[in-house]
Write a protein that holds these residues in place. Structure first.
Motif, PDB file in Angstrom:
ATOM      1  N   ALA A  90       0.849  -1.181   0.000  1.00 43.98           N
ATOM      2  CA  ALA A  90       0.000   0.000   0.000  1.00 43.98           C
ATOM      3  C   ALA A  90       0.890   1.238   0.000  1.00 43.98           C
ATOM      4  O   ALA A  90       2.033   1.180   0.444  1.00 43.98           O
ATOM      5  N   PRO A  91       0.378   2.356  -0.495  1.00 49.14           N
ATOM      6  CA  PRO A  91       1.173   3.587  -0.482  1.00 49.14           C
ATOM      7  C   PRO A  91       1.606   3.937   0.948  1.00 49.14           C
ATOM      8  O   PRO A  91       0.794   3.927   1.866  1.00 49.14           O
ATOM      9  N   ASP A  92       2.907   4.205   1.107  1.00 48.84           N
ATOM     10  CA  ASP A  92       3.419   4.504   2.451  1.00 48.84           C
ATOM     11  C   ASP A  92       4.618   5.449   2.402  1.00 48.84           C
ATOM     12  O   ASP A  92       5.507   5.374   3.231  1.00 48.84           O
ATOM     13  N   ARG A  93       4.622   6.331   1.437  1.00 48.51           N
ATOM     14  CA  ARG A  93       5.761   7.245   1.281  1.00 48.51           C
ATOM     15  C   ARG A  93       5.858   8.259   2.405  1.00 48.51           C
ATOM     16  O   ARG A  93       6.922   8.746   2.712  1.00 48.51           O
ATOM     17  N   GLY A  94       4.751   8.615   2.999  1.00 43.18           N
ATOM     18  CA  GLY A  94       4.774   9.624   4.057  1.00 43.18           C
ATOM     19  C   GLY A  94       3.623   9.418   5.014  1.00 43.18           C
ATOM     20  O   GLY A  94       2.822   8.496   4.873  1.00 43.18           O
ATOM     21  N   GLY A  95       3.533  10.287   5.991  1.00 47.81           N
ATOM     22  CA  GLY A  95       2.496  10.182   7.003  1.00 47.81           C
ATOM     23  C   GLY A  95       1.095  10.247   6.436  1.00 47.81           C
ATOM     24  O   GLY A  95       0.203   9.530   6.865  1.00 47.81           O
ATOM     25  N   ARG A  96       0.888  11.121   5.451  1.00 44.81           N
ATOM     26  CA  ARG A  96      -0.447  11.257   4.861  1.00 44.81           C
ATOM     27  C   ARG A  96      -0.849  10.001   4.091  1.00 44.81           C
ATOM     28  O   ARG A  96      -1.993   9.561   4.172  1.00 44.81           O
ATOM     29  N   ASP A  97       0.096   9.395   3.360  1.00 46.44           N
ATOM     30  CA  ASP A  97      -0.194   8.150   2.637  1.00 46.44           C
ATOM     31  C   ASP A  97      -0.607   7.053   3.611  1.00 46.44           C
ATOM     32  O   ASP A  97      -1.550   6.309   3.363  1.00 46.44           O
ATOM     33  N   GLN A  98       0.105   6.937   4.697  1.00 54.54           N
ATOM     34  CA  GLN A  98      -0.203   5.913   5.696  1.00 54.54           C
ATOM     35  C   GLN A  98      -1.558   6.179   6.348  1.00 54.54           C
ATOM     36  O   GLN A  98      -2.323   5.249   6.608  1.00 54.54           O
ATOM     37  N   GLN A  99      -1.856   7.436   6.584  1.00 51.86           N
ATOM     38  CA  GLN A  99      -3.135   7.795   7.190  1.00 51.86           C
ATOM     39  C   GLN A  99      -4.294   7.434   6.243  1.00 51.86           C
ATOM     40  O   GLN A  99      -5.285   6.848   6.665  1.00 51.86           O
ATOM     41  N   ILE A 100      -4.138   7.768   4.972  1.00 56.46           N
ATOM     42  CA  ILE A 100      -5.175   7.452   3.994  1.00 56.46           C
ATOM     43  C   ILE A 100      -5.344   5.942   3.872  1.00 56.46           C
ATOM     44  O   ILE A 100      -6.458   5.423   3.887  1.00 56.46           O
ATOM     45  N   SER A 101      -4.236   5.216   3.774  1.00 53.65           N
ATOM     46  CA  SER A 101      -4.304   3.755   3.653  1.00 53.65           C
ATOM     47  C   SER A 101      -4.962   3.125   4.882  1.00 53.65           C
ATOM     48  O   SER A 101      -5.738   2.184   4.754  1.00 53.65           O
TER      49      SER A 101
END
Length: 146
Positions: A90-101
């Protein structure tokens, strides 16, 4: 009096503009050519049966590159029904990507299991992740029914 006319005109214009908007549609994946539903190179897990019978096993979907990262899922089927879906990437490049995922992927999984297909709605605010999830899940289901 002048303020009332301006306010009424402004509100009317806003309402007409909102009514003219088109409904949301899933975004196209950035830089991705159209996919053909022919062959897939993802591994199949042993325990599958011949076409035309109930399928049992775990099927890994294609990794789908999206604007924010790669999405890949594996679907477990029992007697032809989706019993679980595991998110492998899953997208995990930054904090926002992790939050969305973290909020989108469980909702997509729940909806896909309920629908017993990849024909599900995208999660608002996670359009690219949703589209990648749906495409990866569809490739896993295509393998299961091949």
């Amino acid at each position: 009096m002048r303020r009332a006319v301006l306010a009424t005109t402004g509100i009317s214009t806003l309402v007409v503009s909102l009514l003219a908007l088109k409904p949301h549609q899933a975004p196209a994946l950035v830089g991705m050519p159209p996919r053909s539903p022919t062959a897939s190179s993802s591994p199949r897990t042993p325990g599958t049966s011949a076409p035309g019978t109930s399928t049992t096993g775990t099927f890994t979907g294609d990794p789908i590159d999206t604007r924010y990262g790669t999405v890949q899922v594996a679907a477990t089927l029992s007697q032809g029904k989706i019993t679980s879906i595991t998110v492998l990437r899953a997208p995990d490049r930054g904090g926002r990507d992790q939050q969305i995922s973290s909020y989108a992927l469980p909702r997509l999984t729940e909806e896909a299991i309920g629908a017993q297909s990849a024909q599900i709605d995208a999660v608002s605010g996670a359009s690219y992740t949703s589209q990648g999830y749906i495409e990866s899940l569809q490739s896993a289901l295509d393998q299961a029914h091949a």
